[in-house]
Design a protein around this motif. Sequence first.
Motif, mmCIF file in Angstrom:
data_model
loop_
_atom_site.group_PDB
_atom_site.id
_atom_site.type_symbol
_atom_site.label_atom_id
_atom_site.label_comp_id
_atom_site.label_asym_id
_atom_site.label_seq_id
_atom_site.Cartn_x
_atom_site.Cartn_y
_atom_site.Cartn_z
ATOM 1 N N VAL A 1 1.805 7.808 5.720
ATOM 2 C CA VAL A 1 2.222 8.313 4.609
ATOM 3 C C VAL A 1 0.925 9.021 4.078
ATOM 4 C CG1 VAL A 1 2.337 7.816 1.881
ATOM 5 C CG2 VAL A 1 3.656 6.415 3.982
ATOM 6 N N GLU A 2 1.450 10.558 3.910
ATOM 7 C CA GLU A 2 0.278 11.380 3.533
ATOM 8 C C GLU A 2 0.306 12.012 2.239
ATOM 9 O OE1 GLU A 2 -0.288 14.161 6.731
ATOM 10 O OE2 GLU A 2 -1.471 12.731 7.834
ATOM 11 N N GLU A 3 -0.838 12.441 1.485
ATOM 12 C CA GLU A 3 -0.741 12.868 0.217
ATOM 13 C C GLU A 3 0.484 12.440 -0.753
ATOM 14 O OE1 GLU A 3 -0.183 17.267 1.224
ATOM 15 O OE2 GLU A 3 -2.023 17.348 2.283
ATOM 16 N N PHE A 4 0.413 11.131 -0.742
ATOM 17 C CA PHE A 4 1.327 10.597 -1.412
ATOM 18 C C PHE A 4 1.001 10.172 -2.960
ATOM 19 C CE2 PHE A 4 3.468 6.195 -2.396
ATOM 20 C CZ PHE A 4 4.668 6.515 -1.970
ATOM 21 N N SER A 5 2.059 10.499 -3.773
ATOM 22 C CA SER A 5 1.930 9.813 -5.117
ATOM 23 C C SER A 5 3.438 9.492 -5.625
ATOM 24 C CB SER A 5 1.275 11.139 -6.103
ATOM 25 O OG SER A 5 1.240 10.652 -7.220
ATOM 26 N N ILE A 6 3.168 8.212 -6.323
ATOM 27 C CA ILE A 6 4.346 7.663 -6.780
ATOM 28 C C ILE A 6 3.929 6.987 -8.286
ATOM 29 C CG2 ILE A 6 4.229 5.421 -5.476
ATOM 30 C CD1 ILE A 6 7.335 5.299 -5.169
ATOM 31 N N ARG A 7 5.195 6.724 -8.949
ATOM 32 C CA ARG A 7 4.965 5.800 -10.177
ATOM 33 C C ARG A 7 4.844 4.480 -9.955
ATOM 34 N NH1 ARG A 7 5.831 6.486 -15.473
ATOM 35 N NH2 ARG A 7 6.715 8.353 -15.383
ATOM 36 N N ASN A 8 3.716 3.783 -10.433
ATOM 37 C CA ASN A 8 3.739 2.425 -10.044
ATOM 38 C C ASN A 8 4.820 1.506 -10.853
ATOM 39 O OD1 ASN A 8 2.550 0.182 -8.913
ATOM 40 N ND2 ASN A 8 0.665 0.407 -10.516
ATOM 41 N N GLY A 9 5.043 0.456 -10.307
ATOM 42 C CA GLY A 9 5.999 -0.453 -10.613
ATOM 43 C C GLY A 9 5.629 -1.818 -9.881
ATOM 44 N N PRO A 10 6.322 -2.990 -10.608
ATOM 45 C CA PRO A 10 6.358 -4.547 -10.033
ATOM 46 C C PRO A 10 7.134 -4.341 -8.576
ATOM 47 C CG PRO A 10 8.216 -4.196 -11.598
ATOM 48 C CD PRO A 10 7.499 -2.826 -11.389
ATOM 49 N N THR B 1 -0.588 3.591 -4.997
ATOM 50 C CA THR B 1 0.393 4.489 -5.520
ATOM 51 C C THR B 1 -0.119 6.213 -5.446
ATOM 52 O OG1 THR B 1 -1.054 4.592 -7.797
ATOM 53 C CG2 THR B 1 0.903 3.075 -7.497
ATOM 54 N N ASP B 2 -1.342 6.278 -4.698
ATOM 55 C CA ASP B 2 -1.734 7.702 -4.590
ATOM 56 C C ASP B 2 -2.665 7.691 -3.141
ATOM 57 O OD1 ASP B 2 -1.146 9.481 -6.883
ATOM 58 O OD2 ASP B 2 -1.931 7.651 -7.791
ATOM 59 N N GLY B 3 -2.293 8.730 -2.167
ATOM 60 C CA GLY B 3 -3.407 8.614 -1.056
ATOM 61 C C GLY B 3 -2.490 8.690 0.187
ATOM 62 N N SER B 4 -3.269 8.073 1.483
ATOM 63 C CA SER B 4 -2.701 8.326 2.561
ATOM 64 C C SER B 4 -3.162 7.142 3.125
ATOM 65 C CB SER B 4 -3.436 9.575 3.459
ATOM 66 O OG SER B 4 -3.022 10.945 2.689
ATOM 67 N N PHE B 5 -1.936 6.565 3.981
ATOM 68 C CA PHE B 5 -2.293 5.344 4.619
ATOM 69 C C PHE B 5 -1.088 5.064 5.698
ATOM 70 C CE2 PHE B 5 -0.672 4.889 0.164
ATOM 71 C CZ PHE B 5 0.608 4.665 0.315
#
Length: 118
Positions: free
Chosen positions: A44-53, A79-83
């Motif tokens: 997963v690269e340059e990833f950003s997503i709304r956080n949630g439970p 919620t952000d980054g590459s992994f």
Amino acid sequence: QAEASPSTPREAYRGTWQGADEFHFASGTAQIIEVEPGRFILRVEEFSIRNGPDLFVYLSPSPEGYEDGALKLGALRATDGSFNYDIPPGTDPSAFRSVVVWCDRFAVLFATATLGMP
């Protein structure tokens, strides 16, 4: 006789993250990479997503998102980054059509990356 060279990682599938709706945004890329013959990872690269439970990453047989038969790879790492996520040995990545971020507790789709050939 030439010696066998070590295998070079090969991108097998790629997708772009889309949020499930206006509230559940997501962006970045998802790649399934064959790191050695028969062994795959999800990158997963340059990833950003709304956080949630209770968010988890799955490989899904549906291109539209989560469905029965989805393979849980693990908790959402950030919620952000590459992994990376290891895909279990023996898994055939061609059986899956998307990567999804799914809230297990409330059964809510947060994001989908429909997979295609790179």
